[in-house]
Each structure stands twice: as C-alpha cells, then as structure tokens.
Design a protein around this motif. Structure first.
Motif, PDB file in Angstrom:
ATOM      1  N   ASP A   1       0.809  -1.212   0.000  1.00 51.35           N
ATOM      2  CA  ASP A   1       0.000   0.000   0.000  1.00 51.35           C
ATOM      3  C   ASP A   1       0.844   1.264   0.000  1.00 51.35           C
ATOM      4  OD1 ASP A   1      -2.297  -1.460  -0.022  1.00 51.35           O
ATOM      5  OD2 ASP A   1      -2.709  -1.275   2.122  1.00 51.35           O
ATOM      6  N   ASN A   2       1.927   1.269   0.790  1.00 52.45           N
ATOM      7  CA  ASN A   2       2.643   2.522   1.042  1.00 52.45           C
ATOM      8  C   ASN A   2       4.024   2.614   0.409  1.00 52.45           C
ATOM      9  OD1 ASN A   2       0.482   3.360   2.769  1.00 52.45           O
ATOM     10  ND2 ASN A   2       1.316   2.020   4.356  1.00 52.45           N
ATOM     11  N   ASN A   3       4.651   1.473   0.109  1.00 48.65           N
ATOM     12  CA  ASN A   3       6.005   1.506  -0.453  1.00 48.65           C
ATOM     13  C   ASN A   3       6.153   0.549  -1.631  1.00 48.65           C
ATOM     14  OD1 ASN A   3       6.607   1.985   2.805  1.00 48.65           O
ATOM     15  ND2 ASN A   3       7.801   3.297   1.436  1.00 48.65           N
ATOM     16  N   PRO A   4       5.296   0.670  -2.639  1.00 47.90           N
ATOM     17  CA  PRO A   4       5.466  -0.215  -3.793  1.00 47.90           C
ATOM     18  C   PRO A   4       6.837   0.006  -4.426  1.00 47.90           C
ATOM     19  CG  PRO A   4       3.987   1.592  -4.326  1.00 47.90           C
ATOM     20  CD  PRO A   4       4.216   1.653  -2.843  1.00 47.90           C
ATOM     21  N   THR A   5       7.397  -1.084  -4.942  1.00 45.74           N
ATOM     22  CA  THR A   5       8.748  -1.023  -5.492  1.00 45.74           C
ATOM     23  C   THR A   5       8.755  -0.323  -6.850  1.00 45.74           C
ATOM     24  OG1 THR A   5       9.205  -3.148  -4.431  1.00 45.74           O
ATOM     25  CG2 THR A   5      10.771  -2.397  -6.098  1.00 45.74           C
TER      26      THR A   5
ATOM     27  N   SER B   1      19.580   2.166  -3.673  1.00 46.37           N
ATOM     28  CA  SER B   1      18.257   1.929  -3.101  1.00 46.37           C
ATOM     29  C   SER B   1      18.303   2.057  -1.588  1.00 46.37           C
ATOM     30  CB  SER B   1      17.760   0.525  -3.474  1.00 46.37           C
ATOM     31  OG  SER B   1      17.777   0.319  -4.861  1.00 46.37           O
ATOM     32  N   THR B   2      17.116   2.160  -1.018  1.00 45.33           N
ATOM     33  CA  THR B   2      16.976   2.225   0.431  1.00 45.33           C
ATOM     34  C   THR B   2      16.258   0.984   0.937  1.00 45.33           C
ATOM     35  OG1 THR B   2      16.882   4.640   0.376  1.00 45.33           O
ATOM     36  CG2 THR B   2      16.045   3.564   2.366  1.00 45.33           C
ATOM     37  N   ILE B   3      16.756   0.397   2.021  1.00 44.34           N
ATOM     38  CA  ILE B   3      16.097  -0.755   2.633  1.00 44.34           C
ATOM     39  C   ILE B   3      14.841  -0.262   3.354  1.00 44.34           C
ATOM     40  CG2 ILE B   3      16.303  -2.662   4.268  1.00 44.34           C
ATOM     41  CD1 ILE B   3      18.247  -2.957   2.004  1.00 44.34           C
ATOM     42  N   VAL B   4      13.667  -0.661   2.864  1.00 48.07           N
ATOM     43  CA  VAL B   4      12.417  -0.246   3.506  1.00 48.07           C
ATOM     44  C   VAL B   4      11.760  -1.391   4.260  1.00 48.07           C
ATOM     45  CG1 VAL B   4      11.998   1.591   1.831  1.00 48.07           C
ATOM     46  CG2 VAL B   4      11.064  -0.697   1.408  1.00 48.07           C
ATOM     47  N   GLY B   5      12.283  -2.625   4.107  1.00 47.60           N
ATOM     48  CA  GLY B   5      11.705  -3.745   4.827  1.00 47.60           C
ATOM     49  C   GLY B   5      12.637  -4.932   4.873  1.00 47.60           C
ATOM     50  N   LEU B   6      12.629  -5.622   6.022  1.00 40.44           N
ATOM     51  CA  LEU B   6      13.411  -6.846   6.198  1.00 40.44           C
ATOM     52  C   LEU B   6      12.518  -7.895   6.858  1.00 40.44           C
ATOM     53  CD1 LEU B   6      16.724  -5.285   7.593  1.00 40.44           C
ATOM     54  CD2 LEU B   6      16.449  -6.336   5.334  1.00 40.44           C
ATOM     55  N   ILE B   7      12.503  -9.106   6.312  1.00 44.25           N
ATOM     56  CA  ILE B   7      11.686 -10.186   6.867  1.00 44.25           C
ATOM     57  C   ILE B   7      12.583 -11.389   7.091  1.00 44.25           C
ATOM     58  CG2 ILE B   7       9.735 -11.736   6.462  1.00 44.25           C
ATOM     59  CD1 ILE B   7       8.518  -9.562   4.700  1.00 44.25           C
TER      60      ILE B   7
ATOM     61  N   ALA C   1      25.134 -11.896   8.995  1.00 45.76           N
ATOM     62  CA  ALA C   1      25.775 -12.903   8.147  1.00 45.76           C
ATOM     63  C   ALA C   1      25.217 -14.295   8.428  1.00 45.76           C
ATOM     64  CB  ALA C   1      27.285 -12.885   8.362  1.00 45.76           C
ATOM     65  N   GLY C   2      24.997 -15.042   7.362  1.00 44.24           N
ATOM     66  CA  GLY C   2      24.526 -16.417   7.454  1.00 44.24           C
ATOM     67  C   GLY C   2      23.016 -16.573   7.420  1.00 44.24           C
ATOM     68  N   GLN C   3      22.279 -15.474   7.482  1.00 45.96           N
ATOM     69  CA  GLN C   3      20.815 -15.565   7.537  1.00 45.96           C
ATOM     70  C   GLN C   3      20.194 -15.526   6.140  1.00 45.96           C
ATOM     71  OE1 GLN C   3      19.976 -12.242  10.218  1.00 45.96           O
ATOM     72  NE2 GLN C   3      19.742 -13.663  11.950  1.00 45.96           N
ATOM     73  N   GLN C   4      19.089 -16.275   6.009  1.00 44.52           N
ATOM     74  CA  GLN C   4      18.288 -16.241   4.784  1.00 44.52           C
ATOM     75  C   GLN C   4      17.179 -15.217   5.009  1.00 44.52           C
ATOM     76  OE1 GLN C   4      19.015 -18.241   2.070  1.00 44.52           O
ATOM     77  NE2 GLN C   4      20.770 -19.068   3.194  1.00 44.52           N
ATOM     78  N   VAL C   5      17.148 -14.157   4.205  1.00 44.71           N
ATOM     79  CA  VAL C   5      16.244 -13.036   4.486  1.00 44.71           C
ATOM     80  C   VAL C   5      15.466 -12.643   3.235  1.00 44.71           C
ATOM     81  CG1 VAL C   5      17.811 -12.161   6.260  1.00 44.71           C
ATOM     82  CG2 VAL C   5      17.978 -11.288   3.918  1.00 44.71           C
ATOM     83  N   GLU C   6      14.406 -11.865   3.471  1.00 42.60           N
ATOM     84  CA  GLU C   6      13.671 -11.211   2.390  1.00 42.60           C
ATOM     85  C   GLU C   6      13.903  -9.715   2.531  1.00 42.60           C
ATOM     86  OE1 GLU C   6       9.601 -12.459   2.565  1.00 42.60           O
ATOM     87  OE2 GLU C   6      10.019 -14.389   1.626  1.00 42.60           O
ATOM     88  N   VAL C   7      14.356  -9.104   1.461  1.00 39.25           N
ATOM     89  CA  VAL C   7      14.709  -7.684   1.493  1.00 39.25           C
ATOM     90  C   VAL C   7      13.773  -6.922   0.573  1.00 39.25           C
ATOM     91  CG1 VAL C   7      16.533  -5.983   1.113  1.00 39.25           C
ATOM     92  CG2 VAL C   7      17.119  -8.305   1.873  1.00 39.25           C
ATOM     93  N   ILE C   8      13.230  -5.819   1.091  1.00 38.00           N
ATOM     94  CA  ILE C   8      12.347  -4.962   0.296  1.00 38.00           C
ATOM     95  C   ILE C   8      13.036  -3.618   0.103  1.00 38.00           C
ATOM     96  CG2 ILE C   8      10.091  -3.858   0.189  1.00 38.00           C
ATOM     97  CD1 ILE C   8       9.085  -6.202   1.961  1.00 38.00           C
ATOM     98  N   LEU C   9      13.206  -3.243  -1.156  1.00 35.57           N
ATOM     99  CA  LEU C   9      13.872  -2.002  -1.517  1.00 35.57           C
ATOM    100  C   LEU C   9      12.857  -1.009  -2.065  1.00 35.57           C
ATOM    101  CD1 LEU C   9      16.839  -3.587  -3.514  1.00 35.57           C
ATOM    102  CD2 LEU C   9      16.879  -2.865  -1.111  1.00 35.57           C
ATOM    103  N   ASP C  10      13.173   0.290  -1.945  1.00 32.82           N
ATOM    104  CA  ASP C  10      12.257   1.275  -2.520  1.00 32.82           C
ATOM    105  C   ASP C  10      12.347   1.281  -4.042  1.00 32.82           C
ATOM    106  OD1 ASP C  10      14.781   2.399  -2.672  1.00 32.82           O
ATOM    107  OD2 ASP C  10      14.093   4.430  -2.226  1.00 32.82           O
ATOM    108  N   ALA C  11      13.520   0.885  -4.586  1.00 29.62           N
ATOM    109  CA  ALA C  11      13.710   0.783  -6.028  1.00 29.62           C
ATOM    110  C   ALA C  11      14.631  -0.389  -6.312  1.00 29.62           C
ATOM    111  CB  ALA C  11      14.305   2.075  -6.591  1.00 29.62           C
TER     112      ALA C  11
END
Length: 888
Positions: free
Chosen positions: A460-464, A476-482, A493-503
């Motif tokens: 809703d608020n930060n579409p890529t 880009s800017t990191i706007v979300g980490l899951i 280091a070593g973690q499997q993550v989901e990264v959300i960027l503004d672009a």
C-alpha cells in the motif's frame, strides 16, 4: 430486453453514479482457493481483505464478471435457475457508501422505467429478505424505499449472512426477489417458495470479520472491519429470464438457440418430456460454459480445470446421444453459442477456430470412449446373465463411470434394453463417497490460503519502483526486512532473508521469466540474491543470503543485477516471443500460448494445439525463428492503453489481468507483438542462434516446445555436431549421408533379427518330434511332461505346447512344459479334444502344479498357463499332473 442490453444498462447506471467500470477478469485467476472465478467480488478480494488499497479514486467500482460454479453440476437442467456459467453484475464500495446507498442504487435500476435507463420492474412484485437482526436494512427498505413491511422477510445466517468461507470479511446481506405469480408456486414470499419468488440481486453489507469455522453459519464473528464495504451481485441470466418472459434461464436469448439446434440434430422436441428437457438444458448450459472456459485457455484433461471442462463436454455429447443425435454435434453447438455470446465478448471472434478445434477433438476422443464403454458394458451384462442374476452391481456401474468415463445414464438405458436393472443405490453410495472426498479436499485447499498480510504495509505505502529496464545497478533504500516470516530491523551474516527495496533493477518473476540473480552491496556487506518474487503486482521481494556483514532498515545500498544472468535471460525471453510468432506462422492462429518459462539460455513454450508436430513443422519453426534473429530487427517497447494495444494487434496471455496501462513488446513490426512486462534484447540478432530441442504433449490439447538460445544453443549444436561427426567417421560416410546409412543399417538389422527369430522358431518346433517320443501312457492318455532349458520364455512354451498337441492328433494327450526364466517359473498345459472329452481340464492341472512351485495360473480346458517362483518344485509338480491324470 436482450441480455446484451441488460448488461449495458447495468454498467451505464453505475458509471453515471460515479463508479469505475472494471472489465471482467479471466475465469482463471492465480488463487489457491479457486478453480474458477465463482463470484463477482473475487477479482476485488485483495481490497476487501485489506491486502491492497483499491486503485479507484472514487472508491467505487462496477463490473460484469464471468463466473463458473460446478459443484452442483448434476442440478443443471433440473432446476429452472441453475447455470454452471453465469454473469454476475455487481457494484462495489470500498469504505464509501454503505447500506442506504447500495439499496437505493439497486432499487432505482430495477424499478426505473426503460426510458429512464432502468429495467422497468413492477415495484409491487419485488420482495426482500434481510438478516435476522439487521433492523437498519429493514428500516431503509420500509422508510426510505417505501416497501411494505409484509414484503420484508428476515432469515438466518445460512441464508442472509455472507462470508468467503474462510477467516476474513463478512457481513449481513439483503436479497431482492421477484414474484413470478401463482402459476409458479404458493404465496408467502421467499420464505414460503423460492421458486415462485426468484432471487435476482444480493446486497452484501461487508462490515465484520469472521473467525475459523466450516459451513455457512458455523463460525464466530470477531468484530467490525476498519471500513464498511459493499459487494453486490445481480444475476444477469435471471433478470433476462424475467424481462424476456420465459420460464427458465435456459430459454433466454443466449441459450435457447442451442436448444433449437439440438432439436434439429436429435429429432426430439423440447417441452414434451421432462427427462428430454433436462438433456436439452444440459446441452445449452454446458455448451456455453465449455466455450467460455476454452476461450480463457482451459483445455480438456484428467484433473483440475481440465477435468471439469472434459466432464462438461462429455455431458453434452452424452445428452445429445440420448436425445437421438447420431452424428457429431460439437461443431453446431459451439458455433451456435459463439454467435449468441460474441456481442458481449468480442474476443470470441478471434478465437473461434481454436475453440472449435479443442471441442471437436474432445468429441472425437469421447466417441471412441463410448464405443469401448459399450463393449465393457456388454461384457459386464453377459457376466450378470451367466450368473443367473438380473442386476448390474453398483461397483461395476461406478467403474464404468469413473474409470472409463462411461455415463451412468447410458448404463441405465442399455441395462433396460438388455432386460437388466442397475444397483443405483450402490452406485450412488460410491458417488457420494467420491463427492465427500472432493469436498474435503476442497475445504482443505480453501483453508490453505496464503497469508500475504505481512506485505500489506509495503504494497500500500512503499510499492517497489522497478528501474531495471534501462539499468543493471541502482542505489536503493532498505524499507523492509523479513526473517522467518517476521518483520525485523536488522539482519546478519549467514541468515536467509527477504529484502524490500524502494527501487530495484532486478526483475521479479512473472510472465514466464524467472527472477533475476544479483547482489545487494554496502561497505563490506554482501547479500547474494537467490530469487525475486512479486507480491500484489507492486512489491518486489528479494530473497537473499547474507554472505558477509549485516543490514538495517533505512540503510542505503547498491542493488545490482548479475550481468551475465540478465543477458542470457533476455536472450531466452526474446527468443520465446520469436518462437511464439514462428508457431503461429507455421501452424496458424489457433496455436495460442498456454504458458511459458524462460531462464538464461533455455525456454519452453506451451501452446494450445491438438496434434503432434511433424519433423518438418519443427524444422520450419526453427528456421522462421532464426530468420527473425538474422533480420536484426529492433525490439521496441510501447506503453499504451489496453484497448489501444489490442487495436494494434498485440497478443495477451490467457488468465492474466492487465492494468489500464500496458507494455507492448514489438519485434519486426507485425511479426511479433505481445503484451509483456519482461526484459528483452535491443535487437533480435542479440538473441543468438535458437536451437529447437523438440516438442511433446503436456495434456490434452496442449503441446510444449523447448529450445536453447544464445551460447547454450551454440554449445548444444556444437555437441550435436561432434556426435554427428563421430557417427559419420564410424560409418565412413559424409554427414549428409548418415541418415540414409543408418536407415539402411537399421533395415538390415531388422531383417537379420527376423531371420534369427525364424531360425529359433524352427529349432523350437524341431523339438516336437522328440517330445512326442518321450510321451508316456497313463490310463490311455499320452502325457508329455518335460522341463525345457532355462531361459525358455512363456511364449515359447505355449507355442511348442500347441504344436505338440496338434501332432498328437485324435489321441487323448496332455502336454506339460515348464522352464526357469530368471526368478520366474513359467509353465503351460495343453490337452487334446479327446483328453478333454475324458474329463481332463488344463486349468485344473495348472492349479495342481502351482501348489509345488509357489505359483498360480488358469485358462480354458484345452489350454492353460501359469507362473511360479520355486523351480526346485517342478519335479513334484510334474508328479502332481500324473496323479491327477491317473485318477480320471
């Protein structure tokens, strides 16, 4: 009033009231809970669930949605209002107007005169129902609309409370009914008779959130929603039925022509017999549903959507046969329904040939099934009669229906002709068990809805912003980490993550193209991107491994695409477009895309086609594709409206929902023009060579072609060249002569093998005389009992036994041959006519042998065979045969 006009009036009414007209979505949506779109609100579900904000500035919308419901397929034709395909006209409000607005909009359209743009229904014939404690809705109907209190009835949750069947939005509803008069049933409103009082519109007041539960009324109301929404559905077919003055939805302007066509083909008359009328209605209803499913890309198959389509088509064919049609009917039915539906769905015209091809191919296949099913029925009926019974058991009837696709109606009719009855209770029990399993599976799938709510904030608020068409690297800017399904502020280091960027410059998987690979970099931190997925068509989710360092929310990073990956991916994706265009040039416009997948260096393309491609067609497709590569055409992208793109001739993918602004990828002008959001080369020559690997079937009416592109194509062709060179060297022949040389060698090999087999058979038959001389007499019966060399096959044993039996002539004789073939012990018994006349039965002797070699077998009195697993028991088995013969 014609159905097309009913649709137009509905849309115009709500557009004038400020609603955005939304085109019908495809019947096939990417939804784990649904085989097909089954309600008008389904395409708007993300907005009702709160996963996305609606893209309409007014906060209101209207649509006429194609829907298919097949759970109660057997009810078609029996009731007067049941269609498997129907058109749901709806108006939707997302936090704007609520009960009063929905009620007033519906009432105005229904009761306004035809000259005013309404339907002109008599207000005196309209009734409504409301939920038990919905005093607000009842008061609006009575005080604002002026409906008498005695025409407002209250019903419970099962009837007047709506939910999706899973936790989510829900709320009370108000349904509008039309009184068709005393000829259709008793008085007393919808509560008394819902056949006389026909429901035409359901107004859902979506105001609460429901919890877990199963069924229409077995769940908890958790509380109110943040916004109150409106979801309504008016049945276009039911309104047409009333406005056209016909008795049922099968006799409206869209379906009646199919019934008329069925009368001509069958010689039967509609309206004379209840059972026949049901069959006419099934033909009309299913013809339209099948046609619309094929239009949206479904092809007949044995599971899922394909199975539903196959079942519909087969019910059409079966119903026509039962009515008396002797010739093929699908061509007539499909053409008739396409004529009636094209004014509302112009895209039918462009797909007419493909729809006919799919339907007719299925008809031809099912007619063969009917032929084989008839033979199986006759065998089952013969067994019943031979046993002295007069009833075909339910298990056999169900096997004919379920395993062989043989309809129960035909089983019943043929049984009656044969003087038999059918255990319908047993059949119904098995069918009920099958339905129960299907419903349980459906419920399990429904509760398997993927929870995407964690992404809602960003959707809703930060579409890529995707910047990867022109750039392979972006700040880009990191706007979300899951991390492990939870939002976090930092990762290490070593973690499997989901990264959300503004672009992001990385392409997210869609349109058959898999997501880019690349890296996210800042300082000493390196994240390797393993995949990029798209959520809600707006949000790019980068799935990555933190190889070194760490990241935090708000960090500024560099996101970059693996250049080699992107280059090869663009080659494959652009190559897919060329393959599609080449297919249509070689095979014609009926070769329509049914799915694709492309990744660096490789592509596969699924298309609707009912025949296997010939080697010459594959060669042509490959040549046309590479001619396009050699032409060095510019690859142009154009952003335009969906209507303009279609006017340009751009091809769209079935089942895909496109926004108002679309991206057209054009290669070589009219050669290839498709709607596509993928990444592509700048010129066709950059694709490099395209090597077609072959084609195969991936389902009824769907073929798949596979190919390499770029360097992978070169490597494949280089490998093939090396193989060919090796073969040519071995054959001492130029490469162009290799196919003929191999064909000649193959022919010589076949001839040699035949000679060897003939010699082997001759040697086998030569043993007959020796075997007869080895016969010994037991009570006047000449018995040949011999173990042949190990490795003698069961087929050879049978051939030799028959030959020896024939040479025994008129004498009473028994031939018993056995061998050990690997772990198996095959054995054969043959008896002459004279031996059978004495009471010797080969089947009994085989059973006697089986006890000693741990085997079993059977057959007829003059010939039987079996197989065991204990060769050391053969001497005892031969002895058992001698004992049995001596006792006869």
């Amino acid at each position: 009033m014609q159905t097309h006009e009913i649709r137009e009036r509905f849309t115009n009414h709500f557009v004038k009231a400020g609603h955005v007209a939304v085109p019908s979505a495809s019947l096939i949506l990417d939804d784990p809970n649904l085989l097909f779109v089954n309600a008008g609100m389904v395409p708007f579900k993300p907005y009702f669930l709160g996963q996305q904000n609606p893209p309409f500035e007014s906060g209101t919308a209207t649509s006429i949605q194609k829907c298919v419901r097949t759970l109660d397929i057997e009810e078609v034709g029996i009731t007067t209002r049941h269609n498997t395909f129907f058109q749901m006209a709806g108006n939707f409000s997302f936090g704007q107007y609520f009960k009063e607005g929905a009620i007033k909009h519906a009432w105005a359209l229904l009761t306004n005169s035809v000259d005013e743009g309404g339907y002109g229904f008599d207000p005196e014939k309209l009734w409504v129902t409301v939920y038990l404690d919905d005093d607000e809705a009842a008061e609006i109907w009575e005080k604002e609309i002026g409906l008498p209190a005695d025409r407002i009835q209250r019903l419970g949750m099962a009837d007047n409370y709506w939910s999706m069947g899973v936790p989510g939005p829900c709320g009370p509803c108000s349904e509008i009914y039309y009184d068709r008069g005393p000829a259709y049933g008793k008085e007393g409103g919808p509560i008394a008779d819902d056949s006389r009082y026909l429901e035409i519109w359901n107004l859902v007041f979506m105001q609460n959130e429901r919890g877990e539960g199963i069924g229409k009324d077995n769940f908890e109301i958790l509380g109110p929603l943040p916004k109150k929404n409106i979801d309504t559905g008016m049945g276009v077919e039911r309104v047409a039925c009333l406005l056209q003055g016909v008795d049922n939805v099968y006799e409206t302007d869209l379906l009646r022509p199919v019934i008329d066509a069925a009368q001509k083909l069958s010689g039967s008359e509609y309206g004379k017999d209840k059972d026949s009328d049901i069959r006419f209605r099934v033909i009309a209803d299913h013809s339209r549903t099948a046609m619309m499913l094929i239009l949206d890309g479904v092809t007949p198959g044995n599971e899922g959507r394909g199975y539903i389509l196959r079942r519909l088509l087969r019910r059409i064919i079966r119903s026509a046969r039962l009515l008396g049609a002797q010739s093929k009917t699908m061509d007539v039915f499909m053409n008739t329904i396409m004529d009636t539906m094209t004014p509302s769905y112009p895209e039918i015209a462009d797909n007419r040939e493909r729809i006919l091809r799919v339907a007719i191919t299925e008809e031809n296949a099912f007619l063969k099934t009917l032929e084989s099913g008839t033979q199986l029925f006759e065998e089952a009926a013969a067994k019943v009669k031979a046993s002295g019974a007069s009833t075909l058991v339910g298990k056999d009837a169900f096997a004919l229906h379920d395993t062989y696709g043989f309809p129960i109606d035909l089983t019943l009719e043929m049984a009656a002709e044969a003087g038999l009855s059918v255990d319908t209770e047993g059949f119904d029990t098995l069918m009920a068990q099958q339905r129960a399993r299907a419903k349980a599976d459906s419920r399990a799938k429904k509760h398997g809805h993927t929870d995407l709510s964690i992404y809602r904030e960003w959707v809703d608020n930060n579409p890529t912003e995707f910047v990867g068409y022109d750039n392979l690297e972006a700040e880009s800017t990191i706007v979300g980490l899951i991390l492990d399904g939870e939002k976090v502020n930092e990762v290490h280091a070593g973690q499997q993550v989901e990264v959300i960027l503004d672009a992001s410059p990385l392409y997210a998987e869609s349109g058959g193209q898999i997501g880019d690979r690349g890296e996210i970099l800042v300082g000493d931190t390196v994240l390797k991107i393993n995949d990029v997925q798209k959520i809600g068509k707006k949000l790019w989710v980068h799935r990555a491994t933190v190889e070194t360092g760490g990241l935090g929310l708000g960090d500024t990073v560099t996101a970059q695409v693996d250049k080699a990956w992107r280059h090869a991916a663009r080659q494959a994706h652009s190559g897919t477009h060329l393959i599609h265009a080449a297919l249509r040039e070689v095979l014609g416009p009926t070769a329509v895309q049914a799915g694709s997948m492309n990744k660096p260096g490789y592509l596969r393309f699924d298309f609707n086609y009912t025949e296997a491609l010939t080697p010459d067609q594959l060669k042509q497709i490959e040549e046309v594709t590479n001619q396009a590569v050699d032409a060095d055409w510019a690859v142009n992208t154009i952003e335009t409206s969906l209507d303009e793109a279609k006017a340009m001739g751009a091809l769209a993918l079935f089942g895909e929902n496109y926004g108002d602004l679309v991206r057209v990828v054009e290669i070589g002008g009219p050669f290839s023009m498709e709607l596509c959001g993928g990444t592509h080369v700048a010129h066709s020559s950059q694709i490099g060579p395209v090597a077609v690997l072959g084609e195969s079937s991936v389902g009824s009416g769907v073929r798949r072609i596979e190919a390499y592109s770029g360097l992978d194509s070169f490597r494949y062709l280089s490998k093939e060249r090396a193989v060919m060179s090796g073969i040519a060297t071995a054959l001492k022949a130029p490469s162009e002569e290799v196919p003929d040389r191999i064909a000649a060698l193959s022919q010589k090999l076949k001839e040699a093998e035949k000679k060897i087999e003939d010699l082997r058979q001759a040697q086998l038959m030569a043993q007959s005389g020796d075997l007869i001389h080895a016969a010994h007499d037991i009570n006047g019966v000449r018995v040949v009992s011999v173990r042949l060399p190990d490795g003698t096959s069961a087929g050879d044993l049978r051939t030799l036994a028959l030959d020896v039996k024939n040479k025994l002539g008129e004498n009473a004789g028994v031939v018993v041959l056995a061998s050990a073939e690997g772990a198996k012990v095959p054995f054969v018994v043959a008896a002459t006519k004279a031996a059978v006349a004495k009471g010797i039965k080969s089947g009994d002797l085989v059973k006697a042998m089986g006890e000693y070699v741990d085997g079993r077998g059977g057959g007829k009195p003059d010939m039987a065979q079996g197989s065991g697993s204990r060769a050391e028991g053969l001497d005892a088995a031969f002895g058992a045969v001698a004992t049995v013969v001596s006792q006869i």
